[in-house]
Every structure is written in structure tokens, then in C-alpha cells.
Enzyme design. Structure first.
Site, PDB file in Angstrom:
ATOM      1  N   SER A 180       0.946  -1.202  -0.039  1.00  0.00           N
ATOM      2  CA  SER A 180      -0.041  -0.077  -0.015  1.00  0.00           C
ATOM      3  C   SER A 180       0.976   1.295   0.143  1.00  0.00           C
ATOM      4  O   SER A 180       1.926   1.284   0.445  1.00  0.00           O
ATOM      5  CB  SER A 180      -0.864   0.011   1.383  1.00  0.00           C
ATOM      6  OG  SER A 180      -1.658  -0.990   1.305  1.00  0.00           O
TER       7      SER A 180
HETATM    8  N1  SAH Z   1      -1.104  -4.820   3.987  1.00  0.00           N
HETATM    9  C1  SAH Z   1      -0.357  -5.280   3.021  1.00  0.00           C
HETATM   10  C2  SAH Z   1      -1.273  -4.798   1.798  1.00  0.00           C
HETATM   11  C3  SAH Z   1      -1.335  -5.885   0.857  1.00  0.00           C
HETATM   12  S1  SAH Z   1      -2.446  -5.667  -0.317  1.00  0.00           S
HETATM   13  C4  SAH Z   1       1.031  -4.419   3.076  1.00  0.00           C
HETATM   14  O1  SAH Z   1       1.466  -3.749   3.992  1.00  0.00           O
HETATM   15  O2  SAH Z   1       1.805  -4.757   1.994  1.00  0.00           O
HETATM   16  C5  SAH Z   1      -3.709  -6.833   0.045  1.00  0.00           C
HETATM   17  C6  SAH Z   1      -3.514  -8.249   0.353  1.00  0.00           C
HETATM   18  O3  SAH Z   1      -4.655  -8.674   0.985  1.00  0.00           O
HETATM   19  C7  SAH Z   1      -2.768  -9.134  -0.855  1.00  0.00           C
HETATM   20  O4  SAH Z   1      -1.788  -9.707  -0.255  1.00  0.00           O
HETATM   21  C8  SAH Z   1      -4.037 -10.089  -0.928  1.00  0.00           C
HETATM   22  O5  SAH Z   1      -3.343 -11.518  -1.478  1.00  0.00           O
HETATM   23  C9  SAH Z   1      -4.597 -10.075   0.410  1.00  0.00           C
HETATM   24  N2  SAH Z   1      -6.082 -10.638   0.525  1.00  0.00           N
HETATM   25  C10 SAH Z   1      -7.121 -10.534  -0.201  1.00  0.00           C
HETATM   26  N3  SAH Z   1      -8.094 -10.975   0.106  1.00  0.00           N
HETATM   27  C11 SAH Z   1      -7.953 -11.863   1.528  1.00  0.00           C
HETATM   28  C12 SAH Z   1      -8.534 -12.475   2.436  1.00  0.00           C
HETATM   29  N4  SAH Z   1      -9.790 -13.086   2.005  1.00  0.00           N
HETATM   30  N5  SAH Z   1      -7.812 -13.094   3.248  1.00  0.00           N
HETATM   31  C13 SAH Z   1      -6.469 -12.738   3.432  1.00  0.00           C
HETATM   32  N6  SAH Z   1      -5.804 -11.960   2.623  1.00  0.00           N
HETATM   33  C14 SAH Z   1      -6.563 -11.468   1.583  1.00  0.00           C
END
Ligand code: SAH
Length: 216
Positions: A65
């Protein structure tokens, strides 16, 4: 990319100044952004951009993000040392590292096995004390509930209401809600056992929250 600590500290401070100009005022949050080495959470060929206020690909079709978004969501959580938080969407682990730096007890779930394993290695290498789970965030973590805070870092089409019942009384959940193109940042507070209050805070775009686990 020059991995010189003085230069990196300077770059992080410039990022902090940029976030202040964008009206992030929580000193603890700014302090954590000023400490956590974001370049280590990015792909090596993109590490030189780590202290730009932008989102970047981290593999597996996902993104780390934008620092502004991390700072904004973290501020909405009113983080305090000792609070127990569940993060949904571990991704690169950067947000989890920010929460740990702020003294929270972090439980973070990722649905993609490849990212989960990669990030688990990285966070332990960097000595962050966080609990990571390969799982479907829609189910939460019943065995660890209730939580003071829940943070969703993927865009939820609708509010996952089941998760609200994994909050403590007066606990809050921060999440982006809406279709894939655009979501509204939302904060929900459990004001009574069956009673929730909702506030909204402007539009953001996240990768979607998906169902089920994706194995390698
Ligand atoms: N907090 C992260 C942002 C990652 S983007 C950071 O600091 O880098 C969002 C993430 O959510 C992705 O890795 C995606 O695979 C995950 N995601 C999406 N749906 C999900 C679910 N139902 N359960 C767990 N993770 C999920």
C-alpha cells in the site's frame, strides 16, 4: 539504490514530511513510518522507490500500500501499545511491521501461500514479532478473538459482518468498502454486543478482498 543508513533515514524523514503536508498528524504513526525500512519490503529492483508516497507491485498480483494509505488507516485505528489487532491482507508485511513498531500485538492473515511464506521469512529475518496465518480473512481468527482492532487492507465489496463479532466491546474495525474500482474508507465501532456505529472517511483504491486460500 545506496543502502546507506544515513541516506535511508533522510529519505524516510522526507516521506514523513510529505505525509504531514497531506495532513497526517499522529506523531506515533509518523514516528513508525520514520523507522520501518520500507525498502526491505519491496522487490529489489524497485527498492529505490521505497520512500516515494506510492503503491508498488510485490508479486502475486498484489501491491504494497501507499505510505499515505498505511498512515491514514493506522491513524483511524487509534493505535496504542498492547492492543490486540487482526490484520487481513499481510501482503508485503509492511503494515504489520508498522503496527508492531507501535507496540500492538499483531495477528495477520494472508490468503496467498506464496506471499505468506515470503513475508513470514522476511519478518522473522527483520525480527518483527508478529503472528502470521495462511488463511481466508473472511473467516477471521475465531481461536484468537476477540480483538481490540481489526484492519482490512484489501477492498471488501461489502462489510464482512461475521468479522464484526470478533471485535471486543468498543473495539473498531477499519476497512475499505466498495466495488473494485473505488472503495470508501470505513470505521465501525462495536458500541454494544449487537450494536455497531459506522463512520466514513473518503475514497481509496485497494486490491480486492477475495475468498478462499490460493496455494502455490
Ligand atoms: N497490508 C499489505 C497490503 C497488501 S495488499 C502491505 O502492507 O503490504 C492486500 C493483500 O490482501 C494481498 O496480499 C491479498 O492477497 C490479501 N487478501 C485479499 N483477500 C484476502 C482474504 N480474504 N484473506 C486474507 N488476505 C487477503
Amino acid at each position: 539504490m545506496i543502502y546507506d543508513e544515513t541516506i535511508l533515514t533522510g529519505q524516510r524523514q522526507r516521506l514523513v514530511q510529505q505525509l504531514k503536508r497531506k495532513h497526517i498528524t499522529n506523531q506515533a504513526v509518523l514516528g513508525a513510518i520514520g523507522i520501518v525500512p520500507r525498502h526491505k519490503f519491496m522487490k529489489p529492483d524497485m527498492a529505490e522507490f521505497a520512500y516515494n508516497d506510492s503503491a508498488y507491485p510485490i508479486g502475486a498480483g498484489q501491491t504494497i500500500s501507499q505510505p499515505y494509505t498505511v498512515a491514514f488507516q493506522t491513524t483511524l485505528l487509534c493505535p496504542e501499545p498492547g492492543l490486540k489487532i487482526m490484520e487481513i491482507g499481510t501482503g508485503s508485511g509492511y503494515q504489520a511491521a508498522i503496527l508492531e513498531t507501535l507496540g500492538l500485538e499483531v495477528h495477520s492473515i494472508e490468503r496467498q501461500q506464496k506471499l505468506y511464506e515470503q513475508t513470514k521469512r522476511l519478518l522473522s529475518l527483520l525480527k518483527y514479532q508478529v503472528n502470521l496465518y495462511l488463511g481466508d480473512g473472511y473467516l477471521g481468527l475465531p481461536a484468537e478473538a476477540p480483538f481490540d482492532r481489526i484492519l482490512i487492507t484489501a477492498g471488501a465489496r461489502e462489510i464482512p459482518t461475521d468479522l464484526l463479532f470478533q471485535l471486543k466491546l468498543n473495539g473498531t474495525m477499519v476497512l475499505p468498502v466498495g466495488p473494485e474500482s473505488k472503495q470508501v474508507m470505513t470505521r465501525i465501532t462495536r458500541v454494544d454486543f449487537e450494536d455497531f456505529e459506522q463512520e466514513t472517511f473518503g475514497e481509496f483504491t485497494f486490491v480486492p478482498m477475495l475468498n478462499g486460500i490460493e496455494k502455490i
